[in-house]
Design a protein around this motif. Structure first.
Motif, PDB file in Angstrom:
ATOM      1  N   ALA A  31       0.821  -1.210   0.000  1.00 28.30           N
ATOM      2  CA  ALA A  31       0.000   0.000   0.000  1.00 28.30           C
ATOM      3  C   ALA A  31       0.856   1.263   0.000  1.00 28.30           C
ATOM      4  O   ALA A  31       0.528   2.259  -0.666  1.00 28.30           O
ATOM      5  CB  ALA A  31      -0.923  -0.003   1.220  1.00 28.30           C
ATOM      6  N   LEU A  32       1.962   1.251   0.734  1.00 24.71           N
ATOM      7  CA  LEU A  32       2.847   2.420   0.736  1.00 24.71           C
ATOM      8  C   LEU A  32       3.497   2.620  -0.638  1.00 24.71           C
ATOM      9  O   LEU A  32       3.771   3.755  -1.043  1.00 24.71           O
ATOM     10  CB  LEU A  32       3.921   2.262   1.808  1.00 24.71           C
ATOM     11  N   ALA A 139      -6.635  12.371  -1.838  1.00 22.55           N
ATOM     12  CA  ALA A 139      -7.658  11.343  -1.650  1.00 22.55           C
ATOM     13  C   ALA A 139      -7.123   9.960  -2.010  1.00 22.55           C
ATOM     14  O   ALA A 139      -7.430   8.968  -1.333  1.00 22.55           O
ATOM     15  CB  ALA A 139      -8.885  11.680  -2.497  1.00 22.55           C
ATOM     16  N   THR A 140      -6.314   9.880  -3.051  1.00 24.17           N
ATOM     17  CA  THR A 140      -5.738   8.591  -3.438  1.00 24.17           C
ATOM     18  C   THR A 140      -4.782   8.076  -2.375  1.00 24.17           C
ATOM     19  O   THR A 140      -4.731   6.870  -2.093  1.00 24.17           O
ATOM     20  CB  THR A 140      -5.019   8.724  -4.785  1.00 24.17           C
ATOM     21  N   LEU A 141      -4.015   8.972  -1.764  1.00 25.49           N
ATOM     22  CA  LEU A 141      -3.137   8.557  -0.670  1.00 25.49           C
ATOM     23  C   LEU A 141      -3.943   7.942   0.474  1.00 25.49           C
ATOM     24  O   LEU A 141      -3.569   6.906   1.037  1.00 25.49           O
ATOM     25  CB  LEU A 141      -2.333   9.758  -0.169  1.00 25.49           C
ATOM     26  N   GLY A 146      -6.153   3.141   3.342  1.00 22.09           N
ATOM     27  CA  GLY A 146      -7.339   2.368   3.691  1.00 22.09           C
ATOM     28  C   GLY A 146      -7.250   0.934   3.203  1.00 22.09           C
ATOM     29  O   GLY A 146      -7.742   0.015   3.873  1.00 22.09           O
ATOM     30  N   ALA A 147      -6.624   0.721   2.043  1.00 19.73           N
ATOM     31  CA  ALA A 147      -6.447  -0.646   1.550  1.00 19.73           C
ATOM     32  C   ALA A 147      -5.557  -1.455   2.487  1.00 19.73           C
ATOM     33  O   ALA A 147      -5.823  -2.633   2.761  1.00 19.73           O
ATOM     34  CB  ALA A 147      -5.853  -0.610   0.142  1.00 19.73           C
ATOM     35  N   ALA A 148      -4.505  -0.832   3.008  1.00 20.91           N
ATOM     36  CA  ALA A 148      -3.641  -1.528   3.967  1.00 20.91           C
ATOM     37  C   ALA A 148      -4.404  -1.866   5.238  1.00 20.91           C
ATOM     38  O   ALA A 148      -4.255  -2.967   5.796  1.00 20.91           O
ATOM     39  CB  ALA A 148      -2.419  -0.669   4.283  1.00 20.91           C
ATOM     40  N   ASN A 149      -5.234  -0.948   5.723  1.00 20.98           N
ATOM     41  CA  ASN A 149      -6.019  -1.212   6.927  1.00 20.98           C
ATOM     42  C   ASN A 149      -7.021  -2.337   6.708  1.00 20.98           C
ATOM     43  O   ASN A 149      -7.344  -3.077   7.648  1.00 20.98           O
ATOM     44  CB  ASN A 149      -6.760   0.058   7.354  1.00 20.98           C
ATOM     45  N   GLY A 317       4.266  -3.637  -4.852  1.00 18.43           N
ATOM     46  CA  GLY A 317       4.113  -2.233  -4.448  1.00 18.43           C
ATOM     47  C   GLY A 317       5.382  -1.432  -4.652  1.00 18.43           C
ATOM     48  O   GLY A 317       5.346  -0.289  -5.122  1.00 18.43           O
ATOM     49  N   ALA A 318       6.540  -2.035  -4.299  1.00 15.50           N
ATOM     50  CA  ALA A 318       7.808  -1.340  -4.510  1.00 15.50           C
ATOM     51  C   ALA A 318       8.076  -1.119  -5.995  1.00 15.50           C
ATOM     52  O   ALA A 318       8.622  -0.070  -6.391  1.00 15.50           O
ATOM     53  CB  ALA A 318       8.943  -2.147  -3.879  1.00 15.50           C
TER      54      ALA A 318
END
Length: 372
Positions: A31-32, A139-141, A146-149, A317-318
């Motif tokens: 997610a990051l 908002a995208t950040l 939220g996806a990680a949560n 993600g990376a």
């Protein structure tokens, strides 16, 4: 001798269980990575693609646990941030010059010391589009976080924290579970009042519901404190002053280097030394946390494993972040569409394909039981 043809079921990701669950840290790194990619562009098409990728992975791999329902709340929060950014642009104006006048609002006169600030005045299409791009990025950040949560189990993430951060992690998890408990108490009390034929609205009803909720929360807090004390929470092993000072220097220095490197990456001129600062800061901070973990005397029962699927999830993600940072060098116009003059944004091919790499977890992560 012909090789056996694999069946379609053998090509699917296996069902999720305790032994093969993806590490919670891998979901956060994924997610990051998407959030880093979102921070490098203001193109609404790319930002929408990032939101779609995060939403698809969440829909395909989230469970029915309580924390998995937080993605919708982050979506609503992102929309609220976007609307607030547009309202601020209309009310407080914008430094973006524009020629396409939409309407003119009454302007409030301000004193001389407030030069550069205005309330009301001209509203142009250019400033609204600029505010829309800026708000969409923020908002995208939020959606990526939220996806990680929604995908990472907070209890398992707590177990994976270094020993030096265990107490802080426990406090964060307790704080995160406090609000859902209060909401459940409110729902239970409101249902009980309806069954008894009593009203659930009005100030008096709120007070009659609020007092039992606070009393229940206090009882849970006391019980939690007693159980933590019985399990030896807060105990620390003795270490030498040299280890303590070295831990402080490495941890604080590493965090400062990470902050400086992240700031350089977000800037236009820090692409050369920003990654090096982030790398040095991460290594120093991890070394400090490793030394600080010597004070922790707790043991771990069945620690989570970082397997091949976790590497694929975190690596996707990376890869999205790295490819988007690279795209900022060869296609800056595609990542940042022009506002003055106002032009329609286009979808750059290679950055869009880079974002699609973030879909890897939807195919390699184990399938939750209800979706298997």
């Amino acid at each position: 001798m012909p090789f056996p043809t694999p069946s379609p079921m053998s090509l699917r990701a296996p069902g999720a269980h305790r032994a093969n669950a993806v590490h919670a840290g891998a979901w956060w790194l994924w997610a990051l990575g998407l959030a880093t990619a979102a921070s490098r562009t203001t193109n609404p098409l790319l930002l929408g693609l990032l939101v779609a990728v995060a939403g698809y992975v969440v829909a395909a791999r989230r469970t029915d646990a309580p924390w998995a329902r937080s993605y919708g709340a982050f979506l609503k929060l992102g929309l609220a941030v976007l609307v607030i950014r547009l309202v601020f642009s209309v009310v407080l104006g914008s430094p973006i010059p524009g020629t396409r006048l939409l309407w003119t609002m009454p302007e409030v006169p301000l004193p001389g010391w407030a030069q550069g600030i205005r309330i009301g005045g001209r509203v142009t299409a250019e400033q609204l589009v600029f505010a829309l791009y800026d708000g969409a990025k923020l908002a995208t950040l939020l959606v990526c976080l939220g996806a990680a949560n929604a995908l990472a189990n907070p209890a398992r993430l707590l177990k994976s924290l270094p020993g030096a951060l265990y107490e802080v992690g426990v406090a964060v998890v307790v704080a995160m579970t406090f609000a859902p408990g209060m909401v459940a108490d409110v729902v239970r009390l409101r249902t009980a009042r309806r069954l008894r034929g009593r009203p659930t609205g009005g100030v008096r009803s709120v007070l009659q519901i609020g007092l039992p909720v606070l009393e229940s929360a206090l009882e849970r807090s006391v019980a939690l404190a007693a159980s933590m004390d019985a399990r030896g929470y807060g105990r620390a092993a003795p270490v030498t002053p040299l280890v303590r000072h070295t831990t402080t220097v490495l941890t604080l220095g590493g965090l400062l280097a990470v902050c400086a490197g992240a700031y350089a990456l977000l800037g236009a001129e820090g692409g050369s030394y920003g990654p090096l600062l982030v790398l040095v800061g991460v290594v120093a901070a991890l070394a400090g946390l490793r030394l600080g973990g010597r004070r922790s005397v707790r043991t771990r029962y069945r620690p989570d494993r970082w397997g091949a699927r976790a590497w694929l999830v975190a690596g996707s993600g990376a890869a999205v972040a790295a490819l988007m940072v690279r795209a900022a060098g060869y296609d800056p116009e595609g990542l940042h569409p022009g506002v003055v003059p106002l032009t329609a944004p286009g979808l750059p091919l290679w950055p869009a394909l880079s974002v699609l790499v973030g879909l890897v977890p939807a195919f390699v992560a184990p399938v939750p039981e209800e979706s298997a």
